[in-house]
Design a protein around this motif. Structure first.
Motif, short mmCIF file in Angstrom:
data_model
loop_
_atom_site.label_atom_id
_atom_site.label_comp_id
_atom_site.label_asym_id
_atom_site.label_seq_id
_atom_site.Cartn_x
_atom_site.Cartn_y
_atom_site.Cartn_z
N GLY A 12 0.96 -1.16 0.03
CA GLY A 12 0.02 -0.17 -0.14
C GLY A 12 0.62 1.15 0.00
N GLN A 13 2.18 1.08 0.12
CA GLN A 13 3.02 2.47 0.18
C GLN A 13 3.26 2.85 -0.98
N THR A 14 3.42 4.10 -1.15
CA THR A 14 3.91 4.73 -2.40
C THR A 14 5.26 4.93 -2.36
N VAL A 15 5.89 4.30 -3.53
CA VAL A 15 7.57 4.69 -3.74
C VAL A 15 7.87 5.01 -4.92
N LYS A 16 9.14 5.42 -5.16
CA LYS A 16 9.91 5.64 -6.38
C LYS A 16 11.02 4.98 -6.63
N HIS A 17 11.33 4.76 -7.76
CA HIS A 17 12.86 4.27 -7.95
C HIS A 17 13.81 5.33 -7.89
N ILE A 19 16.55 5.22 -9.43
CA ILE A 19 17.44 5.47 -10.92
C ILE A 19 16.50 6.13 -11.86
N TYR A 20 15.31 5.31 -12.14
CA TYR A 20 14.53 5.39 -13.23
C TYR A 20 13.11 6.28 -13.02
N PRO A 21 12.70 7.21 -13.78
CA PRO A 21 11.79 8.08 -13.58
C PRO A 21 10.18 7.43 -13.42
N PHE A 22 10.22 6.55 -12.54
CA PHE A 22 8.76 6.08 -12.24
C PHE A 22 8.41 6.00 -10.68
N ARG A 23 7.23 5.82 -10.52
CA ARG A 23 6.58 5.80 -9.13
C ARG A 23 5.45 4.72 -9.03
N GLY A 24 5.18 4.08 -7.68
CA GLY A 24 4.18 3.02 -7.89
C GLY A 24 3.56 2.79 -6.52
N VAL A 25 2.72 1.97 -6.49
CA VAL A 25 2.13 1.32 -4.98
C VAL A 25 2.49 0.06 -5.16
N ILE A 26 3.18 -0.32 -3.95
CA ILE A 26 3.41 -1.76 -3.47
C ILE A 26 2.15 -2.61 -3.32
N ALA A 60 3.01 0.63 -10.99
CA ALA A 60 3.63 1.71 -11.67
C ALA A 60 3.24 2.51 -12.57
N GLU A 61 3.84 3.72 -12.55
CA GLU A 61 3.23 4.71 -13.58
C GLU A 61 4.50 5.61 -13.96
N ASP A 63 5.63 9.09 -16.95
CA ASP A 63 5.04 10.31 -17.62
C ASP A 63 4.08 9.81 -18.92
N ASP A 64 4.56 8.39 -19.22
CA ASP A 64 4.03 7.99 -20.59
C ASP A 64 2.78 6.82 -20.41
N THR A 65 3.09 6.02 -19.30
CA THR A 65 2.37 4.92 -19.21
C THR A 65 2.23 4.25 -17.81
N ASP A 66 1.18 3.21 -17.74
CA ASP A 66 1.21 2.65 -16.38
C ASP A 66 1.31 1.05 -16.74
N TYR A 67 1.91 0.33 -15.65
CA TYR A 67 2.46 -0.88 -15.88
C TYR A 67 2.64 -1.50 -14.34
N ILE A 68 2.97 -2.87 -14.57
CA ILE A 68 3.31 -3.49 -13.38
C ILE A 68 4.90 -3.69 -13.21
N ALA A 69 5.37 -3.13 -12.07
CA ALA A 69 7.01 -3.29 -12.15
C ALA A 69 7.35 -4.34 -11.09
N TYR A 70 8.44 -4.90 -11.19
CA TYR A 70 9.10 -5.75 -10.15
C TYR A 70 10.46 -4.79 -9.99
N VAL A 71 10.56 -4.71 -8.64
CA VAL A 71 11.70 -3.80 -8.15
C VAL A 71 12.39 -4.20 -6.84
N SER A 72 13.68 -4.27 -6.85
CA SER A 72 14.52 -4.45 -5.57
C SER A 72 14.52 -3.47 -4.64
N GLU A 73 14.52 -3.90 -3.16
CA GLU A 73 14.36 -2.89 -2.17
C GLU A 73 15.43 -1.85 -2.38
#
Length: 110
Positions: A12-17, A19-26, A60-61, A63-73
């Protein structure tokens, strides 16, 4: 399976990457890497994360799209913008955003 063990971030937490310019909800957490070797090897070696850490599934989202991301802590940090994430699947499992955390809609099971 909503146990997050020693995970730094929570469902439920909002996070951002970092290195790369995206953010999302876990929406799920793996205690260690749990994806394909092909996926892992596709990450450029200079930014490839360790496998022995929590990995997060994000709505994840960018500026261009939304998608599912898999990201390391190691590649995530809290998103302190206070802005909701605009991914269309968020409402399937979350409700009520308080500026940093989405509340789960109800009991979930895998």
């Amino acid at each position: 399976m909503l146990k997050t063990g020693n995970a730094k971030f929570q469902i439920g937490q909002t996070v951002k990457h970092r290195i790369y310019p995206f953010r999302g909800v876990i929406f799920d957490v793996d205690p260690t890497f749990n994806n394909t070797e092909e996926w892992y090897q596709s990450i450029p070696e200079e930014v490839r994360p360790r496998k022995d850490q929590p990995f997060y599934h994000l709505f994840a989202e960018n500026d261009d799209t939304d998608y599912i991301a898999y990201v390391s802590e190691q590649n995530l940090m809290p998103d302190e913008s206070g802005q909701p994430v605009q991914h269309p699947q968020i409402n399937e499992i979350f409700e009520d955003f308080d500026g940093s955390i989405y509340k789960l809609r109800g009991p979930l099971g895998h």
